[in-house]
Design an enzyme around this catalytic site. Sequence first.
Site, PDB file in Angstrom:
ATOM      1  N   HIS A  52     -27.729 -31.132  -5.294  1.00  0.00           N
ATOM      2  CA  HIS A  52     -27.672 -30.117  -4.241  1.00  0.00           C
ATOM      3  C   HIS A  52     -28.867 -29.188  -4.408  1.00  0.00           C
ATOM      4  O   HIS A  52     -29.397 -29.021  -5.521  1.00  0.00           O
ATOM      5  CB  HIS A  52     -26.383 -29.305  -4.358  1.00  0.00           C
ATOM      6  CG  HIS A  52     -25.149 -30.072  -4.021  1.00  0.00           C
ATOM      7  ND1 HIS A  52     -23.954 -29.458  -3.784  1.00  0.00           N
ATOM      8  CD2 HIS A  52     -24.915 -31.404  -3.891  1.00  0.00           C
ATOM      9  CE1 HIS A  52     -23.026 -30.362  -3.520  1.00  0.00           C
ATOM     10  NE2 HIS A  52     -23.595 -31.556  -3.583  1.00  0.00           N
ATOM     11  N   GLU A  54     -29.105 -26.014  -4.565  1.00  0.00           N
ATOM     12  CA  GLU A  54     -28.898 -24.960  -5.567  1.00  0.00           C
ATOM     13  C   GLU A  54     -29.083 -25.500  -6.985  1.00  0.00           C
ATOM     14  O   GLU A  54     -29.718 -24.848  -7.824  1.00  0.00           O
ATOM     15  CB  GLU A  54     -27.483 -24.363  -5.478  1.00  0.00           C
ATOM     16  CG  GLU A  54     -27.129 -23.796  -4.138  1.00  0.00           C
ATOM     17  CD  GLU A  54     -26.378 -24.771  -3.244  1.00  0.00           C
ATOM     18  OE1 GLU A  54     -25.426 -24.327  -2.577  1.00  0.00           O
ATOM     19  OE2 GLU A  54     -26.726 -25.967  -3.220  1.00  0.00           O
ATOM     20  N   CYS A  82     -20.983 -24.761  -2.807  1.00  0.00           N
ATOM     21  CA  CYS A  82     -19.748 -25.480  -3.101  1.00  0.00           C
ATOM     22  C   CYS A  82     -19.245 -25.034  -4.476  1.00  0.00           C
ATOM     23  O   CYS A  82     -19.964 -24.341  -5.210  1.00  0.00           O
ATOM     24  CB  CYS A  82     -20.001 -26.984  -3.068  1.00  0.00           C
ATOM     25  SG  CYS A  82     -20.964 -27.599  -4.477  1.00  0.00           S
ATOM     26  N   CYS A  85     -21.738 -25.835  -7.372  1.00  0.00           N
ATOM     27  CA  CYS A  85     -22.913 -24.968  -7.393  1.00  0.00           C
ATOM     28  C   CYS A  85     -22.543 -23.537  -7.757  1.00  0.00           C
ATOM     29  O   CYS A  85     -23.304 -22.860  -8.463  1.00  0.00           O
ATOM     30  CB  CYS A  85     -23.628 -25.033  -6.049  1.00  0.00           C
ATOM     31  SG  CYS A  85     -24.360 -26.666  -5.723  1.00  0.00           S
TER      32      CYS A  85
END
Length: 148
Positions: A52, A54, A82, A85
Amino acid sequence: MAQPSYMLLALDEAARAAARGEVPVGAVVVTGSEIVAAAGNRVIELSDPTAHAEMLAIRAAAAAQGSERLVDCDLYVTLEPCPMCAQAISLARLRRLYYGAADAKGGGVDHGPRLFTQPSCHHRPEVYGGIDEERAGQLLRDFFRQRR
């Protein structure tokens, strides 16, 4: 408070992710006025469910800073993180989180498990949502509309 130019950089990262066929999420890590790292989603490209924006930005920032603790850093991300993260944000001890669009289905900060409110969460960054929310949301809507 939030610097709009940093969210614009995150939005640029998100647009580049979309151009690669990835879900358009971008992230930028900043300390003071210095951009330490920037990334967009690369889940498909890297065949890595943890890639992801992040996570990639946090990893790059930690490497650049030479520390697993990013205590003087802020994270700008185009979508509410999410749970995975959000936990990484806590573990990295990021000072502030600025995010664009809320994620009622997959978010882990202001939706879902609300990780930073849990007793097991050791570090709670300052959180500011809704930064450039319309643009961030439009990128996502356009991306998924094209997929349908």
